[in-house]
Design a protein around this motif. Structure first.
Motif, short mmCIF file in Angstrom:
data_model
loop_
_atom_site.label_atom_id
_atom_site.label_comp_id
_atom_site.label_asym_id
_atom_site.label_seq_id
_atom_site.Cartn_x
_atom_site.Cartn_y
_atom_site.Cartn_z
N GLU A 3 12.81 1.62 0.25
CA GLU A 3 11.61 1.19 0.95
C GLU A 3 10.62 2.33 1.14
N LYS A 71 7.84 -0.67 5.28
CA LYS A 71 8.83 -1.60 5.81
C LYS A 71 8.47 -3.03 5.41
N GLU A 184 12.26 -3.38 14.16
CA GLU A 184 12.67 -2.14 13.51
C GLU A 184 12.60 -1.00 14.51
N GLU A 187 9.36 4.47 14.30
CA GLU A 187 9.34 5.56 13.34
C GLU A 187 8.86 6.86 13.95
#
Length: 189
Positions: A3, A71, A184, A187
């Protein structure tokens, strides 16, 4: 597939998949003729919050997809919330609360979340980024699921018999599974 570098076509397909997930759920709801026109509690009090949640979720995932192209789940969530955004505008186009048309709530809240992501505010403040991630991400998703399920059950008039079929129950379970899958880790950490 890694990814690290998702090409534009794959990002577009992910967005379309999210959009069609919402379109499928909406089609099923229309097919069973789910309506909340008889539920004034929902129309008067819950709808503005639901519209704001749809806008904030759309702006949040649009901003995340612009900033982070790595993503698949982010792009799927963008398509999903974009579908809800379009439906929110379409189904409330002629309705007004006070002096504000309902679609304005969706648009203004989406612009708020998008501008937060485009501006340097979230990059320079971990606290603001955490708040946006929580309220633009999983809380908004849970709220929309809760309101949709509640609205649907109220429209069935459960006191006159339980009319929900396995298809609708399956769609709700798939929606909840998607929300859990789409989240998710941050980050920035």
């Amino acid at each position: 597939m890694s990814e690290d570098n998702i090409n534009r076509f794959d990002r577009l397909l992910s967005v379309l998949a999210g959009f069609f997930a919402v379109a499928t759920i909406t089609s099923v709801a229309i097919a069973v003729d789910a309506s909340t026109s008889e539920v004034p509690l929902y129309s008067n009090y819950a709808r503005p919050f639901t519209l704001a949640a749809a806008g904030i979720g759309t702006g949040h995932y649009l901003g995340k997809s612009i900033k982070n192209r790595q993503k698949y789940q982010t792009h799927f969530a963008l398509g999903f919330f974009f579908g809800i955004f379009i439906q929110s505008i379409y189904y409330t186009l002629d309705e007004v609360v006070g002096s504000i048309p309902y679609p304005a709530i969706v648009i203004i809240s989406a612009l708020f979340a998008l501008i937060m992501h485009i501006s340097p505010l979230l990059e320079h403040s971990r606290d603001m980024a955490s708040i946006m991630e929580i309220f633009g991400g999983w809380i908004t998703s849970i709220f929309l699921i809760y309101m949709s399920v509640t609205k649907f059950f109220l429209s069935l008039d459960p006191w006159n018999g339980f009319k929900i079929g396995y298809g609708i129950l399956s769609a709700v379970i798939l929606l909840i599974a998607f929300i859990i899958w789409a989240e998710e880790p941050d980050e920035r950490q």
